[in-house]
Design an enzyme around this catalytic site. Structure first.
Site, PDB file in Angstrom:
ATOM      1  N   ASP A  58       0.840  -1.201   0.000  1.00  0.00           N
ATOM      2  CA  ASP A  58       0.000   0.000   0.000  1.00  0.00           C
ATOM      3  C   ASP A  58       0.877   1.253   0.000  1.00  0.00           C
ATOM      4  OD1 ASP A  58      -2.340  -1.460   0.248  1.00  0.00           O
ATOM      5  OD2 ASP A  58      -2.244  -1.466   2.444  1.00  0.00           O
ATOM      6  N   SER A 121      -8.532  15.294 -10.107  1.00  0.00           N
ATOM      7  CA  SER A 121      -9.763  14.899 -10.808  1.00  0.00           C
ATOM      8  C   SER A 121     -10.680  16.084 -11.033  1.00  0.00           C
ATOM      9  CB  SER A 121     -10.495  13.860  -9.949  1.00  0.00           C
ATOM     10  OG  SER A 121     -11.797  13.640 -10.438  1.00  0.00           O
ATOM     11  N   TYR A 145     -14.874  11.338  -2.257  1.00  0.00           N
ATOM     12  CA  TYR A 145     -13.798  11.173  -3.237  1.00  0.00           C
ATOM     13  C   TYR A 145     -13.316  12.533  -3.745  1.00  0.00           C
ATOM     14  CZ  TYR A 145     -11.630  10.046  -7.756  1.00  0.00           C
ATOM     15  OH  TYR A 145     -10.768   9.962  -8.813  1.00  0.00           O
ATOM     16  N   ILE A 188     -18.077   4.460 -20.840  1.00  0.00           N
ATOM     17  CA  ILE A 188     -17.657   3.943 -22.151  1.00  0.00           C
ATOM     18  C   ILE A 188     -17.437   2.438 -22.084  1.00  0.00           C
ATOM     19  CG2 ILE A 188     -15.782   3.949 -23.868  1.00  0.00           C
ATOM     20  CD1 ILE A 188     -15.736   6.952 -23.710  1.00  0.00           C
TER      21      ILE A 188
END
Ligand code: UD1
Length: 329
Positions: A58, A121, A145, A188
């Site tokens: 991790d 993002s 998030y 997609i």
């Protein structure tokens, strides 16, 4: 800007066995010594070239991170819990990986004096006030998030200022391409799977919502540019500058796969963002970034199973009839 300029470096790609990370590793490996830190929770070893050094673990494990980062020149940070819905179900768990581990990584980078390129993002923006979205737009994320990505994005930029670390945050819009799979993989790959199986293509809501779909090879090129740019301490939108509606996407995928799937509608996704599209003028000006893969050719290459190299992908945005909105170039 020569995006192939990163050569003869020792680099670490966290999440290097995952969707975006593994494409980046492939682009870096011929010219650099590449290490991958991945816990293989969603990544796949078979995506990695033979000549990379793999550290299994991790990012949040200080021992694994130290081992992987020792002596590196550049760290590309792509390890994350990418599922927005999982972050809603278990915010602390995704915070550990997305935020706490990222902070550990920035501290490690300070010790190594390594440049850090962070995967941020479009989720940092939440519901946009205006389109296309520029980097100075308001940031009101709608999910844990998005909150975590925004915090990392801000830490990344502040580390440049406070500790003189070379950092770049890349805010990806809707990424797609080969190896994107699984339950959180994006519209997609979901539509492609449905179309290939001649199963109903499921549009959530009226299908008039739009997204800026950016091919993974364009994202890789942005990372290579970020590795050498002088514009550090900054965040950049990485998209195409054009938006496509989900309905138009469904029709294109149906046609490209020659599928007999019906296109059906389901309930809209709660909290879905109506429109999203990047203003990429800053990335263009400061990084030399442009998107080279039109959505049609990106989808066609997925259908044909052909690969688009980040360096060779052709530019054909002007003739892209699916696009709407204002290309921000
Ligand atoms: C994407 C990212 C997310 C990021 C966000 C930033 C992916 C997988 N997710 O979310 O990490 O936080 O951008 O803005 O890239 N849809 C259908 N039918 C389906 C699946 C989806 O109609 O079967 C619709 C959704 O309702 C949505 C659109 O397609 O309107 C895009 O969905 P999705 O690919 O999951 O991405 P985002 O929600 O935009």
């Amino acid at each position: 800007m020569d995006s192939q300029a990163i050569r003869d470096k020792t680099v670490l790609v966290t999440g290097g066995a995952g969707f975006i990370g593994s494409h980046l590793v492939e682009a870096l490996a011929p010219h650099n010594e590449v290490r991958v830190l991945d816990n293989f929770s969603s990544g796949d070893r078979s995506h990695l070239p033979d000549d990379v050094t793999i550290v299994e673990g991790d990012v949040g494990d200080p021992i694994a991170l130290q081992e992987a980062a020792r002596g590196v020149d550049v760290i590309f940070h792509h390890a994350a819990v990418v599922s927005v819905s999982r972050s809603v179900d278990a915010p602390r768990r995704s915070n550990e990986t997305n935020l706490e581990a990222s902070l550990l990584l920035l501290e490690q980078a300070r010790q190594e004096d390594a440049r850090v390129v962070v995967a941020s993002s479009a989720a940092v923006y939440g519901h946009p006030d205006e389109l296309p979205i520029s980097e100075s737009a308001s940031t009101e994320p709608t999910s844990p998030y998005g909150i975590q990505k925004l915090a990392v994005d801000q830490y990344t930029r502040r580390y440049a200022e406070l500790y003189d670390l070379e950092t770049v945050a890349l805010r990806y819009f809707n990424a797609y391409g080969p190896r994107q799979q699984g339950p959180y993989s994006g519209v997609i790959s979901t539509f492609l799977e449905q179309a290939r199986a001649d199963e109903p293509i499921t549009i959530e809501g009226d299908g008039e919502q739009t997204r800026d779909f950016v091919h993974v090879s364009d994202i890789v090129r942005a990372n290579l540019q970020a590795a050498t740019t002088e514009a550090t301490g900054e965040a950049f939108n990485i998209g195409t500058g054009s938006r496509t509606s989900i309905r138009s996407l469904a029709e294109t995928i149906k046609a490209a796969t020659d599928s007999s799937s019906p296109i059906v509608h389901r309930d809209p996704r709660p909290g879905d963002i109506r429109h999203s599209g990047a203003d990429i003028s800053k990335a263009n000006r400061r990084l030399g970034f442009e998107s080279r893969v039109s959505l049609e050719s990106g989808i066609q290459s997925l259908v044909d199973g052909t690969r688009l190299s980040p360096m060779e992908a052709n530019a054909e945005p002007a003739s892209d009839s699916m696009r709407e909105g204002n290309p921000a170039r």
